[in-house]
Design an enzyme around this catalytic site. Sequence first.
Site, mmCIF file in Angstrom:
data_model
loop_
_atom_site.group_PDB
_atom_site.id
_atom_site.type_symbol
_atom_site.label_atom_id
_atom_site.label_comp_id
_atom_site.label_asym_id
_atom_site.label_seq_id
_atom_site.Cartn_x
_atom_site.Cartn_y
_atom_site.Cartn_z
ATOM 1 C CD GLU A 213 1.415 2.669 -2.111
ATOM 2 O OE1 GLU A 213 0.794 2.161 -2.902
ATOM 3 O OE2 GLU A 213 1.899 3.896 -2.320
ATOM 4 C CB CYS A 247 1.262 -5.492 -4.721
ATOM 5 S SG CYS A 247 2.372 -4.436 -5.268
HETATM 6 P P1 NAD Z 1 -0.845 -8.094 5.652
HETATM 7 O O1 NAD Z 1 -1.880 -6.981 5.430
HETATM 8 O O2 NAD Z 1 -1.315 -9.582 5.948
HETATM 9 O O3 NAD Z 1 0.404 -7.486 6.417
HETATM 10 C C1 NAD Z 1 1.025 -6.416 6.066
HETATM 11 C C2 NAD Z 1 1.666 -5.845 7.615
HETATM 12 O O4 NAD Z 1 0.540 -5.461 8.550
HETATM 13 C C3 NAD Z 1 2.518 -6.770 8.384
HETATM 14 O O5 NAD Z 1 3.721 -6.065 8.892
HETATM 15 C C4 NAD Z 1 1.841 -7.361 9.349
HETATM 16 O O6 NAD Z 1 2.605 -7.824 10.709
HETATM 17 C C5 NAD Z 1 0.637 -6.191 9.579
HETATM 18 N N1 NAD Z 1 -0.550 -6.705 10.270
HETATM 19 C C6 NAD Z 1 -1.153 -7.836 10.036
HETATM 20 N N2 NAD Z 1 -2.327 -8.013 10.686
HETATM 21 C C7 NAD Z 1 -2.686 -6.677 11.212
HETATM 22 C C8 NAD Z 1 -3.431 -6.243 12.235
HETATM 23 N N3 NAD Z 1 -4.512 -7.119 12.279
HETATM 24 N N4 NAD Z 1 -3.579 -5.152 12.598
HETATM 25 C C9 NAD Z 1 -2.538 -4.393 12.204
HETATM 26 N N5 NAD Z 1 -1.386 -4.944 11.608
HETATM 27 C C10 NAD Z 1 -1.250 -5.973 11.068
HETATM 28 O O7 NAD Z 1 -0.139 -8.069 4.206
HETATM 29 P P2 NAD Z 1 0.835 -9.296 3.518
HETATM 30 O O8 NAD Z 1 0.165 -10.584 3.677
HETATM 31 O O9 NAD Z 1 2.179 -9.063 4.114
HETATM 32 O O10 NAD Z 1 1.115 -8.732 1.884
HETATM 33 C C11 NAD Z 1 0.278 -9.015 1.015
HETATM 34 C C12 NAD Z 1 -0.563 -8.027 0.547
HETATM 35 O O11 NAD Z 1 -0.122 -6.794 0.386
HETATM 36 C C13 NAD Z 1 -1.274 -8.354 -0.643
HETATM 37 O O12 NAD Z 1 -2.871 -8.137 -0.700
HETATM 38 C C14 NAD Z 1 -0.624 -7.458 -1.661
HETATM 39 O O13 NAD Z 1 -1.408 -6.984 -2.905
HETATM 40 C C15 NAD Z 1 -0.359 -6.196 -0.909
HETATM 41 N N6 NAD Z 1 0.674 -5.645 -1.360
HETATM 42 C C16 NAD Z 1 0.595 -4.463 -1.773
HETATM 43 C C17 NAD Z 1 1.756 -3.430 -2.288
HETATM 44 C C18 NAD Z 1 1.449 -2.215 -2.762
HETATM 45 O O14 NAD Z 1 2.391 -1.453 -3.025
HETATM 46 N N7 NAD Z 1 0.282 -1.573 -3.126
HETATM 47 C C19 NAD Z 1 2.766 -3.948 -2.168
HETATM 48 C C20 NAD Z 1 3.149 -5.253 -1.619
HETATM 49 C C21 NAD Z 1 1.957 -6.023 -1.250
#
Ligand code: NAD
Length: 462
Positions: A213, A247
């Site tokens: 997602e 998002c």
């Molecule tokens: P992110 O990708 O930075 O982090 C998400 C998760 O991944 C966190 O738990 C984080 O600890 C983990 N993570 C971070 N770096 C990692 C790595 N290198 N390897 C493995 N895991 C890692 O996202 P965010 O900043 O928390 O959220 C914002 C993003 O999420 C935006 O792009 C937003 O559009 C998207 N989003 C999508 C939805 C949806 O339902 N499609 C919902 C909410 C947010």
Amino acid sequence: MAARDLSEFFAAQAALVPARRASFGRAERLAALEALRGAVEGARGEITAALESDFGKHPVETLLSEILPVLSEIAHARRHLRRWMRPRRVAPSLAMLGSRARIVPQPKGVALVIAPWNYPFSLALGPLVSALAAGCSVIVKPSEQTPVTSALIARLIGATFPPDLVAVAEGGADVSTGLLSLPFDHIFFTGSPAVGRIVMAAAAKHLTPVTLELGGKSPVILGTDSDLAGAARWIAWGRFFNAGQTCVAPDHVYVPAGIAEAFADRLKEEVARMWSAPDALAKIVSDRHWRRVKGLIDDARAMGATVVTGGQGDAASRSLAPTILTGTTGDMEVTREEIFGPVLPLIPYDDLGAVIAGINAGPRPLALYVFGGQALADRVMRETSSGSVGVNLTLLTFAHANLPFGGIGNSGLGAGHGEAGFRAFSHDKPVLTNRFLAMPMLFPPYGARVKRLAALVTRLSG
Ligand code: NAD
């Protein structure tokens, strides 16, 4: 958590999978869902306080977008679980006459849920509901950016479930990386497209299926026939709810040039009416993100964009005023990256075809919104590709219990919510039973009779 602890965590859950498959029936799943409902209900005050502490989220927003979605996901799953779990009979094809065919949903096994910070409670627990409904055991990895909410999730889950059914692994990318090295049976990741790629690459090592997602820029198209007041209300709400850290928030708006000024005025009025109270708008989650979003405004302004309203912020409290921009251009950062903050560029257009071509030239959006009549909505739906489409509203496509939610391409892979969530964590296993199947008549040796029959079956089935 150390890598060794993570693998022990995982091993404890994995060891129980065969027994759980046999014993985790509807009654047990309903009991697990009921336990989760009780835990969430009992912690309403703590959830509100956690979100307020992490990024100043208003209690009403927490109720509507963190607590309600989890409770309604649970209620929906409990109501429909019997039907979702029921094996589905499928009709035999001509060549299969004499057999009985069913599709039997079976829990995939041990699932990993990785959640983002922007709706840190509901995006961790929503997929958990689907996983429990499907009969999986689960490790949940909430976001490190919202530490108070993550600690609360760990405490609630720890007090509600045995760790070999649901466990919480707190921490950041290092913990995620450790978890991703383990052979899960499904990974449900919500977050950025950049990390989504890392997750998918790690999952490929074990051929673990993934639901991704993700995010991106979700455009809005206003038609010449749109109700300006209604559009302004929905867009002012959808963009600035959660301080734009959503998002599926409208990222930018294409407005017919002839009504661009009138719409900007309307929108400004709505923004002032909705978001003027000092505690109405949430804060930006971290200093880094505050600098990033403020940087988008400053960069746009320096390159010639006009700030219609807002633009100012306070670094110490991580607050940013709801900001509307006009005059943005393709070379500005605000046009190039997902804004994910309380900033909304309005882009005038004369040619709808060019707007559609522009959208199609970029990565496919998670959501696309259209304000106007049916003809406009039909054309945009037909000529573009996006995770979802909302007509004369914003955000709510995410919240409909009977609609799957997911992106396409850069905005995601697979879907969650309701029945789609249940299916994501289940394997739909085909089971074919021979009752009096005539196929043995086609076994070798291939004499004249078999040849005749093979030709007949091919003719009738083709
Ligand atoms: P992110 O990708 O930075 O982090 C998400 C998760 O991944 C966190 O738990 C984080 O600890 C983990 N993570 C971070 N770096 C990692 C790595 N290198 N390897 C493995 N895991 C890692 O996202 P965010 O900043 O928390 O959220 C914002 C993003 O999420 C935006 O792009 C937003 O559009 C998207 N989003 C999508 C939805 C949806 O339902 N499609 C919902 C909410 C947010």
